[in-house]
Design a protein around this motif. Structure first.
Motif, PDB file in Angstrom:
ATOM      1  N   UNK A   1     -10.952  20.699  28.218  1.00  0.00           N
ATOM      2  CA  UNK A   1     -12.085  20.425  29.116  1.00  0.00           C
ATOM      3  C   UNK A   1     -12.402  18.927  29.166  1.00  0.00           C
ATOM      4  N   UNK A   2     -12.416  18.286  28.020  1.00  0.00           N
ATOM      5  CA  UNK A   2     -12.711  16.846  27.976  1.00  0.00           C
ATOM      6  C   UNK A   2     -11.654  16.036  28.716  1.00  0.00           C
ATOM      7  N   UNK A   3     -10.386  16.430  28.552  1.00  0.00           N
ATOM      8  CA  UNK A   3      -9.291  15.730  29.233  1.00  0.00           C
ATOM      9  C   UNK A   3      -9.393  15.928  30.738  1.00  0.00           C
ATOM     10  N   UNK A   4      -9.721  17.144  31.158  1.00  0.00           N
ATOM     11  CA  UNK A   4      -9.888  17.448  32.584  1.00  0.00           C
ATOM     12  C   UNK A   4     -10.945  16.536  33.202  1.00  0.00           C
ATOM     13  N   UNK A   5     -12.053  16.360  32.501  1.00  0.00           N
ATOM     14  CA  UNK A   5     -13.153  15.550  33.027  1.00  0.00           C
ATOM     15  C   UNK A   5     -12.810  14.052  33.002  1.00  0.00           C
ATOM     16  N   UNK A   6     -12.197  13.586  31.913  1.00  0.00           N
ATOM     17  CA  UNK A   6     -11.925  12.152  31.784  1.00  0.00           C
ATOM     18  C   UNK A   6     -10.864  11.663  32.765  1.00  0.00           C
ATOM     19  N   UNK A   7      -9.868  12.504  33.043  1.00  0.00           N
ATOM     20  CA  UNK A   7      -8.796  12.112  33.969  1.00  0.00           C
ATOM     21  C   UNK A   7      -9.008  12.664  35.375  1.00  0.00           C
ATOM     22  N   UNK A   8     -10.119  13.385  35.573  1.00  0.00           N
ATOM     23  CA  UNK A   8     -10.440  13.996  36.869  1.00  0.00           C
ATOM     24  C   UNK A   8      -9.290  14.890  37.362  1.00  0.00           C
ATOM     25  N   UNK A   9      -8.836  15.740  36.465  1.00  0.00           N
ATOM     26  CA  UNK A   9      -7.744  16.672  36.764  1.00  0.00           C
ATOM     27  C   UNK A   9      -8.311  17.882  37.500  1.00  0.00           C
ATOM     28  N   UNK A  10      -7.527  18.444  38.428  1.00  0.00           N
ATOM     29  CA  UNK A  10      -8.061  19.478  39.321  1.00  0.00           C
ATOM     30  C   UNK A  10      -8.392  20.793  38.627  1.00  0.00           C
ATOM     31  N   UNK A  11      -7.690  21.147  37.552  1.00  0.00           N
ATOM     32  CA  UNK A  11      -7.979  22.438  36.919  1.00  0.00           C
ATOM     33  C   UNK A  11      -7.609  22.427  35.438  1.00  0.00           C
ATOM     34  N   UNK A  12      -8.021  23.487  34.746  1.00  0.00           N
ATOM     35  CA  UNK A  12      -7.796  23.583  33.306  1.00  0.00           C
ATOM     36  C   UNK A  12      -6.317  23.735  32.962  1.00  0.00           C
ATOM     37  N   UNK A  13      -5.547  24.389  33.833  1.00  0.00           N
ATOM     38  CA  UNK A  13      -4.122  24.578  33.552  1.00  0.00           C
ATOM     39  C   UNK A  13      -3.399  23.239  33.481  1.00  0.00           C
ATOM     40  N   UNK A  14      -3.604  22.415  34.502  1.00  0.00           N
ATOM     41  CA  UNK A  14      -2.938  21.117  34.523  1.00  0.00           C
ATOM     42  C   UNK A  14      -3.401  20.258  33.345  1.00  0.00           C
ATOM     43  N   UNK A  15      -4.688  20.333  33.026  1.00  0.00           N
ATOM     44  CA  UNK A  15      -5.211  19.583  31.880  1.00  0.00           C
ATOM     45  C   UNK A  15      -4.568  20.061  30.582  1.00  0.00           C
ATOM     46  N   UNK A  16      -4.344  21.366  30.466  1.00  0.00           N
ATOM     47  CA  UNK A  16      -3.711  21.914  29.266  1.00  0.00           C
ATOM     48  C   UNK A  16      -2.278  21.413  29.127  1.00  0.00           C
ATOM     49  N   UNK A  17      -1.551  21.359  30.241  1.00  0.00           N
ATOM     50  CA  UNK A  17      -0.178  20.830  30.196  1.00  0.00           C
ATOM     51  C   UNK A  17      -0.178  19.347  29.838  1.00  0.00           C
TER      52      UNK A  17
END
Length: 476
Positions: A442-458
């Motif tokens: 979740x933190x990575x998704x927000x910091x990099x402005x990633x579109x979804x949790x899946x991409x952030x997880x990868x």
């Protein structure tokens, strides 16, 4: 176009789905293409054919063991028994294991195994023959061992098969003091760990529960914070789906539908999971459960109104042909790859929150890691700290009673005094792992402005794998 023809038209490699998700994540990383290709590729694929005498005939059995990544050793992954086992599937599942382990900080490379048989029609005696022969083939090629490659249960396998694998390994590796750690998912009597059976389903519960605590995410899909009262649909009542359903039910969620291969059952007021299982054992089917409506097409159950949908059975059950009809606001991928990349895009545009498989179903490998550590340490969890904790709690209670001048009821005192059991420690470790994993994503998704949790997880997984390679000094 009929569903059968649609399925043929849409047939594509399961492994290519993982590569598509990997490539989406790679856009957020400044990493050389060659390094990314190394991470994507399977390091070793062992395809074997071996003869086994079944009855009066000799049958040639097709089997696989794939080691996707050696960035950390041993490799780790289950063995599935299914007539549908093929190389593409085993490669994909091995890759998923690599990313899962990286996300939850379990120090393994990903692996997977498979034997192409139908365990429903093969006798126990013949399954044992096949399992032992498969294990001996793995030993010949150095594809199994406490520090090399550690199998575990998967679809169609369980404690029984793992005990046969351990026994075969031990008989062919005399003097190996760490032999117990060659495989996980064993019976507790043979070095297994308490809490392993329900680990994946409990991990799914912990992950979804943590998401539902997030006010920002719940507001985005129009839901209140917390699990209580949320309507849940679960597809698949195997080991993962059953335990997930049980934990959600106990937490106050309403299980409105349960789906299996033969169909689904629905009750908007909620289903009692334990009673459904009793009905299943009695009749051989979940259909015709009292006070519920039968749904003949199990796929239609995925399209019913609910807050949380948990596909816990097969891959690719949510695809481009049904994604627009999915009404769930949250999808928790308890199965491996239940949502295709095309469906992922459609659901993302609808604002559906998808908690990805490479994080959500990592509970099994997390607790397998605890079992592996237990076997290597040769000490049972809780053995050393249980009495110490009880003594400390006794002293604390005495201070409280003296200060308050009030006696604590005996039953409450027993609960407080009890030191941690193995299952308490295992569940605590799993809960902590799933909570920390969720917040890293979740933190990575927000910091990099990633579109979804899946991409952030990868992105998180790839970063951790690259870090491991750099520490090994393999890449400049």
């Amino acid at each position: 176009m009929s569903k059968k023809n649609q399925s043929k038209a849409d047939a594509y490699s399961f492994f290519s789905c993982i590569e598509k998700n990997f490539d989406k994540a790679a856009r957020y990383l400044s990493i050389k293409k060659g390094l990314l290709e190394q991470i994507k590729s399977c390091n070793a694929v062992y395809r074997m054919h071996f003869p086994v005498k079944i009855g009066k005939e000799i049958q040639v059995i097709e089997a696989y063991r794939v080691q996707h990544s050696h960035h950390k050793l041993p490799c780790k992954g289950g063995i599935r028994y299914s007539i549908k086992v093929n190389q593409d599937e085993v490669m994909t599942l091995a890759a998923l294991m690599t990313y899962k382990c990286a996300i939850v900080d379990v120090p393994f490379g990903g692996a997977k195994g498979g034997i192409k048989i139908d365990p429903q029609i093969v006798s126990a005696e013949n399954i044992e023959k096949i399992t032992r022969r498969y294990t001996s083939e793995l030993i010949k090629k150095n594809f199994i061992g406490p520090g090399i490659d550690v199998p575990a249960p998967d679809y169609g396998t369980g404690e029984r098969e793992m005990s046969w694998i351990f026994d075969t390994f031990l008989s062919l590796s005399p003097g190996e003091v760490d032999a117990l750690a060659c495989v996980t998912g064993k019976p507790v009597s043979q070095g297994g760990v308490r809490g392993r059976k329900e680990a994946t389903g409990l991990g799914v519960f912990y992950g979804i529960r943590e998401l539902c605590k997030m006010k920002e995410e719940m507001l985005s899909v129009g839901l209140d914070v917390g699990l209580n009262g949320k309507k849940v649909i679960i597809q698949g009542l195997g080991n993962v789906g059953y335990h997930a359903a049980t934990f959600f039910h106990e937490a106050g969620a309403i299980i409105v539908a349960l789906a299996e291969r033969e169909g689904a059952i629905y009750n908007k007021k909620g289903l009692n999971v334990s009673n459904v299982i009793l009905h299943l054992k009695k009749t051989g089917s979940i259909l015709n459960f009292p006070e519920s409506k039968n749904i003949e097409d199990t796929e239609k159950a995925l399209e019913l109104e609910c807050d949380i949908l948990i596909p816990a059975a097969l891959e690719n059950v949510i695809h481009k042909h049904n994604a627009n009809r999915i009404k769930a606001k949250i999808i928790g991928e308890a199965a491996n790859g239940p949502v295709t990349p095309e469906a992922d895009d459609i659901l993302g545009k609808k604002g559906v929150l998808i908690v990805p498989d490479i994080y959500l179903n990592a509970g099994g490998v997390t607790v397998s890691y605890f079992e592996w550590l237990k076997n290597l340490s040769h000490v049972r969890y809780g053995r050393m700290e249980k009495r110490f904790s009880e003594n400390m709690n006794t002293e604390l209670l005495q201070v409280i009673e003296t200060s308050c001048r009030k006696k604590i009821p005996i039953e409450e005192k027993k609960m407080i005094l009890r030191g941690p059991r193995e299952i308490d420690l295992v569940r605590s470790g799993l809960e902590d792992t799933m909570i920390n994993g969720f917040h890293k994503i979740r933190d990575l998704k927000k910091s990099l402005k990633i579109e979804n949790l899946r991409t952030a997880a990868f992105v998180l997984a790839i970063n951790k794998i690259i870090d491991s390679y750099e520490k090994l000094g393999i890449f400049p």
